[in-house]
Design a protein around this motif. Structure first.
Motif, PDB file in Angstrom:
ATOM      1  N   ASP A  48       3.872 -55.190 -28.144  1.00 37.17           N
ATOM      2  CA  ASP A  48       4.284 -54.145 -29.068  1.00 37.17           C
ATOM      3  C   ASP A  48       3.904 -52.811 -28.442  1.00 37.17           C
ATOM      4  OD1 ASP A  48       3.518 -52.101 -31.288  1.00 37.17           O
ATOM      5  OD2 ASP A  48       4.808 -53.554 -32.318  1.00 37.17           O
ATOM      6  N   LEU A  49       4.891 -51.964 -28.150  1.00 40.12           N
ATOM      7  CA  LEU A  49       4.648 -50.748 -27.390  1.00 40.12           C
ATOM      8  C   LEU A  49       3.704 -49.797 -28.109  1.00 40.12           C
ATOM      9  CD1 LEU A  49       5.240 -49.128 -24.851  1.00 40.12           C
ATOM     10  CD2 LEU A  49       7.216 -48.134 -26.024  1.00 40.12           C
ATOM     11  N   GLN A  69       5.872 -49.989 -20.902  1.00 41.48           N
ATOM     12  CA  GLN A  69       7.284 -49.876 -21.282  1.00 41.48           C
ATOM     13  C   GLN A  69       8.058 -51.123 -20.859  1.00 41.48           C
ATOM     14  OE1 GLN A  69       9.082 -47.620 -22.926  1.00 41.48           O
ATOM     15  NE2 GLN A  69       7.719 -45.864 -23.132  1.00 41.48           N
ATOM     16  N   ALA A  70       7.809 -51.590 -19.634  1.00 43.08           N
ATOM     17  CA  ALA A  70       8.531 -52.755 -19.120  1.00 43.08           C
ATOM     18  C   ALA A  70       8.184 -54.018 -19.910  1.00 43.08           C
ATOM     19  CB  ALA A  70       8.205 -52.950 -17.635  1.00 43.08           C
ATOM     20  N   ALA A  71       6.907 -54.186 -20.226  1.00 39.96           N
ATOM     21  CA  ALA A  71       6.491 -55.358 -21.002  1.00 39.96           C
ATOM     22  C   ALA A  71       7.077 -55.316 -22.408  1.00 39.96           C
ATOM     23  CB  ALA A  71       4.968 -55.431 -21.058  1.00 39.96           C
ATOM     24  N   GLU A 115      -3.886 -48.568 -28.262  1.00 38.53           N
ATOM     25  CA  GLU A 115      -5.119 -49.236 -27.833  1.00 38.53           C
ATOM     26  C   GLU A 115      -5.537 -48.777 -26.440  1.00 38.53           C
ATOM     27  OE1 GLU A 115      -6.780 -53.796 -27.148  1.00 38.53           O
ATOM     28  OE2 GLU A 115      -4.965 -53.465 -28.347  1.00 38.53           O
ATOM     29  N   SER A 116      -4.567 -48.567 -25.558  1.00 38.92           N
ATOM     30  CA  SER A 116      -4.879 -48.095 -24.206  1.00 38.92           C
ATOM     31  C   SER A 116      -5.535 -46.727 -24.236  1.00 38.92           C
ATOM     32  CB  SER A 116      -3.599 -48.037 -23.365  1.00 38.92           C
ATOM     33  OG  SER A 116      -3.043 -49.310 -23.179  1.00 38.92           O
ATOM     34  N   LEU A 117      -4.959 -45.810 -25.003  1.00 39.03           N
ATOM     35  CA  LEU A 117      -5.529 -44.469 -25.069  1.00 39.03           C
ATOM     36  C   LEU A 117      -6.879 -44.481 -25.761  1.00 39.03           C
ATOM     37  CD1 LEU A 117      -2.465 -42.154 -25.813  1.00 39.03           C
ATOM     38  CD2 LEU A 117      -3.315 -43.043 -23.642  1.00 39.03           C
ATOM     39  N   ILE A 119       2.340 -41.143 -29.480  1.00 42.19           N
ATOM     40  CA  ILE A 119       1.074 -41.415 -30.166  1.00 42.19           C
ATOM     41  C   ILE A 119       0.780 -40.321 -31.191  1.00 42.19           C
ATOM     42  CG2 ILE A 119      -1.413 -41.573 -29.827  1.00 42.19           C
ATOM     43  CD1 ILE A 119       0.151 -44.070 -28.999  1.00 42.19           C
ATOM     44  N   ALA A 120       1.094 -39.077 -30.841  1.00 47.54           N
ATOM     45  CA  ALA A 120       0.850 -37.982 -31.792  1.00 47.54           C
ATOM     46  C   ALA A 120       1.657 -38.183 -33.074  1.00 47.54           C
ATOM     47  CB  ALA A 120       1.187 -36.640 -31.148  1.00 47.54           C
TER      48      ALA A 120
END
Length: 326
Positions: free
Chosen positions: A294-295, A285-287, A301-303, A322-323
């Protein structure tokens, strides 16, 4: 030279999705929900943008919001109206999680998992009964077996309220066996246990401790959560929980411990869960707020990486976002 292998052939649109090895679905995700008995309106969690503590009267509405995205399961964390040395509100019949569970299971079709721990309910913020000299020591030690008795009471109270699954998170030795025995004795053989089987003493928990008001008042949790340096120990911890009757095995945190998730997946046949924790959420979120990432893309990609490592279930604060994408 003639190339016989051209992997790029299978990366074109149309076939790319057909040969994809890992899929992520809304049904893989579990959304954390914070229910706060101390407020009558929603309270934004500053360190976790997009998340709130909700009052008891809005617990059902909050879970309905989750369900509208396609996420089927929630895990409930409670902020009680009062705290004491032993965390007695954690097993109170009219406790915040117990009452929220009754309302949510009566009015929604969500699958309700409850967090079984004491840190949000004790005035010292630790996950069990303290040794008498704990406040004078730099690292806190808790009374393991005395704490087991309290965890049994919490789990049974959640099951009586209608919890579909209980999730002990304190890393107390023997917690799964104690809870399994207590649930079975009270007629709740059908209620599964998702154990925080390999929970590390991590720096990534900070925002959650703000959200759940569960930060230690003194000392740290080094004596009952795992050393981030250890991998073999995780196998031992998980094997013990399997022997004691755990139904689902959780690794927490997720991203810094993908190797542990993968190893647990290879060695055990049980479903594996991973907790994509508050710090992992907050740093993306901070980045994104800085415009560096891109959030949506980085969250997905993380999940996906957590799922690829071997997790069947993912607890994540990105669940609803994500859902909606999926």
């Amino acid at each position: 030279m003639e190339l016989t292998q051209r992997p790029r052939r299978l990366r074109t649109d149309g076939v790319r999705s057909l040969v994809r090895e890992t899929d992520l679905a809304a049904s893989d995700l579990i959304a954390p929900v914070f229910v706060d008995a101390t407020t009558d309106k929603r309270q934004p969690i500053e360190s976790m943008p997009g998340h709130e503590r909700v009052p008891l009267d809005e617990a059902v509405a909050r879970v309905q919001e989750v369900r509208e995205t396609g996420v089927e399961a929630v895990i409930l964390f409670g902020i009680p109206e009062s705290k004491d040395e032993r965390g007695t509100r954690a097993w109170a019949e009219d406790g915040v999680v117990q009452e929220a569970t009754r309302r949510i299971t009566a009015e929604t079709d969500a699958y309700v998992i409850t967090d079984v721990c004491l840190c949000e309910y004790t005035d010292h913020g630790h996950c069990g009964v303290l040794e008498s000299d704990a406040q004078s020591e730099p690292t806190v030690t808790i009374k393991n077996d005395e704490t087991l008795d309290l965890l049994e009471r919490i789990a049974v109270s959640h099951a009586r309220a209608g919890a579909d699954m209980v999730a002990p998170s304190g890393m107390i030795d023997g917690m799964v066996g104690a809870i399994r025995g207590a649930l079975d004795e009270e007629g709740f053989e059908h209620v599964p246990i998702m154990s925080y089987a390999a929970k590390y003493e991590s720096a990534f928990y900070g925002p959650f401790r703000d959200a759940a008001d569960g930060a230690p008042a003194f000392g740290d949790r080094r004596h009952y959560q795992m050393d981030p340096a250890n991998a073999r120990e995780a196998r031992t911890e998980v094997a013990l929980d399997v022997e004691q009757g755990a139904d689902v095995l959780m690794v927490k945190p997720a991203l810094p411990y993908l190797d542990i998730i993968g190893e647990i997946r290879r060695e055990f046949d049980h479903p594996v869960a991973a907790y994509n924790v508050s710090g992992e959420y907050a740093m993306l979120q901070a980045a994104a707020e800085k415009g560096w990432l891109d959030l949506e893309e980085t969250a997905y990609e993380s999940l996906l990486s957590i799922k690829r490592a071997g997790a069947d279930l993912i607890l994540t604060y990105f669940a609803e976002d994500i859902a909606r994408q999926l």
